[in-house]
Design an enzyme around this catalytic site. Sequence first.
Site, PDB file in Angstrom:
ATOM      1  N   HIS A   1      10.656  -6.890  -6.467  1.00 21.96           N
ATOM      2  CA  HIS A   1      10.133  -9.267  -6.111  1.00 21.96           C
ATOM      3  C   HIS A   1       8.820  -8.842  -5.545  1.00 21.96           C
ATOM      4  O   HIS A   1       9.259 -10.022  -4.556  1.00 21.96           O
ATOM      5  CB  HIS A   1      11.534  -9.604  -5.272  1.00 21.96           C
ATOM      6  CG  HIS A   1      13.298  -8.532  -6.172  1.00 21.96           C
ATOM      7  ND1 HIS A   1      13.701  -9.379  -6.850  1.00 21.96           N
ATOM      8  CD2 HIS A   1      13.723  -6.924  -5.716  1.00 21.96           C
ATOM      9  CE1 HIS A   1      14.070  -8.273  -7.308  1.00 21.96           C
ATOM     10  NE2 HIS A   1      14.347  -7.724  -6.741  1.00 21.96           N
TER      11      HIS A   1
ATOM     12  N   SER B   1     -18.502 -18.068  -7.695  1.00 26.13           N
ATOM     13  CA  SER B   1     -17.805 -19.512  -7.882  1.00 26.13           C
ATOM     14  C   SER B   1     -18.780 -20.482  -7.963  1.00 26.13           C
ATOM     15  O   SER B   1     -19.640 -19.642  -6.978  1.00 26.13           O
ATOM     16  CB  SER B   1     -17.136 -19.964  -6.542  1.00 26.13           C
ATOM     17  OG  SER B   1     -17.030 -21.496  -6.587  1.00 26.13           O
TER      18      SER B   1
ATOM     19  N   LYS C   1     -17.295 -16.212  -3.064  1.00 27.13           N
ATOM     20  CA  LYS C   1     -15.589 -16.183  -4.222  1.00 27.13           C
ATOM     21  C   LYS C   1     -16.349 -15.001  -4.670  1.00 27.13           C
ATOM     22  O   LYS C   1     -17.784 -15.046  -5.436  1.00 27.13           O
ATOM     23  CB  LYS C   1     -16.164 -16.681  -4.732  1.00 27.13           C
ATOM     24  CG  LYS C   1     -14.271 -18.139  -4.154  1.00 27.13           C
ATOM     25  CD  LYS C   1     -13.543 -17.695  -3.893  1.00 27.13           C
ATOM     26  CE  LYS C   1     -12.304 -17.627  -4.668  1.00 27.13           C
ATOM     27  NZ  LYS C   1     -12.267 -18.522  -5.273  1.00 27.13           N
TER      28      LYS C   1
ATOM     29  N   GLU D   1      -7.980 -11.420 -15.055  1.00 30.97           N
ATOM     30  CA  GLU D   1      -7.275 -13.136 -15.617  1.00 30.97           C
ATOM     31  C   GLU D   1      -7.752 -13.222 -16.750  1.00 30.97           C
ATOM     32  O   GLU D   1      -6.221 -13.568 -17.660  1.00 30.97           O
ATOM     33  CB  GLU D   1      -8.594 -14.034 -14.629  1.00 30.97           C
ATOM     34  CG  GLU D   1      -7.741 -14.427 -12.976  1.00 30.97           C
ATOM     35  CD  GLU D   1      -8.824 -15.111 -12.501  1.00 30.97           C
ATOM     36  OE1 GLU D   1      -8.426 -16.249 -12.210  1.00 30.97           O
ATOM     37  OE2 GLU D   1      -9.656 -14.625 -11.908  1.00 30.97           O
TER      38      GLU D   1
ATOM     39  N   GLN E   1      -3.020 -14.990 -48.049  1.00 29.69           N
ATOM     40  CA  GLN E   1      -4.363 -15.575 -47.105  1.00 29.69           C
ATOM     41  C   GLN E   1      -4.488 -16.313 -45.926  1.00 29.69           C
ATOM     42  O   GLN E   1      -5.366 -15.246 -45.001  1.00 29.69           O
ATOM     43  CB  GLN E   1      -5.323 -16.967 -47.699  1.00 29.69           C
ATOM     44  CG  GLN E   1      -6.694 -15.776 -47.382  1.00 29.69           C
ATOM     45  CD  GLN E   1      -7.357 -17.526 -48.732  1.00 29.69           C
ATOM     46  OE1 GLN E   1      -7.407 -17.075 -50.156  1.00 29.69           O
ATOM     47  NE2 GLN E   1      -7.571 -18.296 -48.507  1.00 29.69           N
TER      48      GLN E   1
ATOM     49  N   LYS F   1      -5.158 -13.385 -42.571  1.00 31.36           N
ATOM     50  CA  LYS F   1      -6.723 -12.585 -42.234  1.00 31.36           C
ATOM     51  C   LYS F   1      -6.689 -12.673 -40.129  1.00 31.36           C
ATOM     52  O   LYS F   1      -7.541 -12.310 -40.049  1.00 31.36           O
ATOM     53  CB  LYS F   1      -7.652 -12.801 -43.365  1.00 31.36           C
ATOM     54  CG  LYS F   1      -6.850 -11.915 -44.566  1.00 31.36           C
ATOM     55  CD  LYS F   1      -8.060 -11.811 -46.090  1.00 31.36           C
ATOM     56  CE  LYS F   1      -7.229 -11.232 -46.950  1.00 31.36           C
ATOM     57  NZ  LYS F   1      -5.338 -12.295 -46.769  1.00 31.36           N
TER      58      LYS F   1
END
Length: 467
Positions: free
Chosen positions: A159, A286, A292, A299, A331, A334
């Site tokens: 959890h 970022s 960042k 991701e 077809q 593919k």
Amino acid sequence: MNKSSPVSRSGRFGGGPSADVAQFTESVSFDCRLWEHDILGSLAHAEMLKKIGILTKAECNAIIKGLDEIGREIHAGEFQWKSEFEDVHMNIEAELTRRVPAGAKLHTARSRNDQVALDMRLWLRDEIVGLISEIRNLQRSLVELGAENSTVIIPGYTHLQRAQPVFLAHHLLAYVEMLDRDDGRLSCCYNRANVCPLGSGAIAGSTLPVDREEVARLLGFVDEKGRPRISQNSMDAVSDRDFVIEFCSAAALLAMHLSRLAEDVILWAGSEFGFITIADAYTTGSSLMPQKKNPDVAELTRGKTGRVYGNLVALLTLLKGLPMTYNRDLQEDKERLFDTADTVRATVRIMAAMLRNTKINAGQCASASADPGLLATDLADYLVRKGMPFRDAHHVVGAVVALAEKKGRPLNQLSAEDLKGINDQFGADALAVFDLKKAMAARELPGAPGTRQVARQLARWKKLLSR
Ligand code: ARG
């Protein structure tokens, strides 16, 4: 005969299709990637036609030479694909026939319906072999990361709440196991794709005495004893694409596993966990926030799962309403197949590279796994050893947890008297269960994250993956 009209239309049709129809129906823009397997199939078919006397030796040699030349040109990017020839099969055959008159005999007892089924099977076999080797490489990177950090302990979560301590290696090896089942599913898929459909013709085989087993042998459609494996029903062979769906289904499960791994990586890389640091080269910044460092590889791995699932559903839907046998709808298989194969392959590869460029932050892991709450179950097991029923032990330890919370102290900072006050089964040695090292050594069941068990699993996987 109008020499420039596409092969399949000569004779019956007055001219080519209208430009908009040609554009709508062409597939060469994407099925050209089957060229190598299309040529391989034609080479085997030509050999067989020679064997049964449809092609002379000279004709067969001319065809082989012509196909080799075309193959070289395609490889070098010099081949002119023409959309008026619709697909890869007709492009190659038309060009061959333009160069080699005997090329006009190559399509004897063959239809594009069995030809395309053959090409897809040949292509997929190679793709599966390539993917499995990438998966093994990813497994290796997980095992290496675990082995290099074999003493690192982290909280295991249920959890997403701290549950019980595990070795980091145990957590990583969980993914190695999942990937092993993906590998197994892909191998099964290979086995079912490894059946030669050529000789099924358009729908009903041929009246000519083609040697299907010979073609199968030449193309490696054989069982473990070298016996040829050929399809047993021509209608089934030209119309089903279950092997494509099976691959996309195995790929969807693989993508799901990769996505879960990616999710762990994303969590662990965040400051709240801080268990890992991904090398700069495998992260992005970022455009606005200078601090960042984002785990975009993970991701996108998670994100790409959506398209892999989508491809699977598209294919299932594509097939479900088709009357027997070949229909042009097929077809559409593919691009879904190619996209799935490309996506999972690229994802497996980049995840392996990213993990090889990821550092484990042992300090952060140690402070998280020092949470004594992780060993509350061990305290209950202590009481069980004294003879208490587990349900009661669970209740008693619950009271211990409540007391610690009330006193604002970690579980292992209560005194022996505190414990005794809750239940007299607690002895002076009760607090010793909070020794993490001993606790890890005590997890000795097969499959458990105990010290010896994990070492054994690491060794087992190292050996399995060294082959
Ligand atoms: N491009 C076609 C496909 O991918 C090849 C088979 C065409 N057969 C036909 N009868 N039109 O399905």
